[in-house]
Design a protein around this motif. Sequence first.
Motif, PDB file in Angstrom:
ATOM      1  N   CYS A   1       0.682  -1.307   0.187  1.00  0.00           N
ATOM      2  CA  CYS A   1      -0.213   0.474   0.192  1.00  0.00           C
ATOM      3  C   CYS A   1       0.972   1.521  -0.117  1.00  0.00           C
ATOM      4  O   CYS A   1       0.992   1.769   0.950  1.00  0.00           O
ATOM      5  N   TYR A   2       1.477   1.448  -1.242  1.00  0.00           N
ATOM      6  CA  TYR A   2       2.163   2.614  -1.449  1.00  0.00           C
ATOM      7  C   TYR A   2       1.232   3.884  -1.306  1.00  0.00           C
ATOM      8  O   TYR A   2       1.971   4.791  -0.859  1.00  0.00           O
ATOM      9  N   ALA A   5       1.964   5.601   2.107  1.00  0.00           N
ATOM     10  CA  ALA A   5       3.511   6.251   2.635  1.00  0.00           C
ATOM     11  C   ALA A   5       3.433   7.211   2.097  1.00  0.00           C
ATOM     12  O   ALA A   5       4.102   8.361   1.823  1.00  0.00           O
ATOM     13  N   HIS A   6       2.982   7.652   0.270  1.00  0.00           N
ATOM     14  CA  HIS A   6       3.284   8.650   0.110  1.00  0.00           C
ATOM     15  C   HIS A   6       2.457   9.778   0.377  1.00  0.00           C
ATOM     16  O   HIS A   6       2.380  10.912   0.011  1.00  0.00           O
ATOM     17  N   SER A  25       4.395  13.933  -3.742  1.00  0.00           N
ATOM     18  CA  SER A  25       4.544  12.316  -3.377  1.00  0.00           C
ATOM     19  C   SER A  25       2.313  12.342  -3.476  1.00  0.00           C
ATOM     20  O   SER A  25       2.239  11.176  -3.844  1.00  0.00           O
TER      21      SER A  25
END
Length: 54
Positions: A1-2, A5-6, A25
């Motif tokens: 689940c990037y 994080a971004h 981001s």
Amino acid sequence: CYFYAHTNLARVYLQKGMREKARKSLLAALRVNPEYEPAQELLRRIDGTSGYFA
């Protein structure tokens, strides 16, 4: 689940006043998950369409 994080990284950038890095981001988060509403909302705020950060 990037995309989580971004989005979280974007929040940190915003707290430090680094709006362009935050925007990048968020765009990265939305490339992974275009329907992720928290990233969409933050991007709208940065872009000035909600007036939150303006």
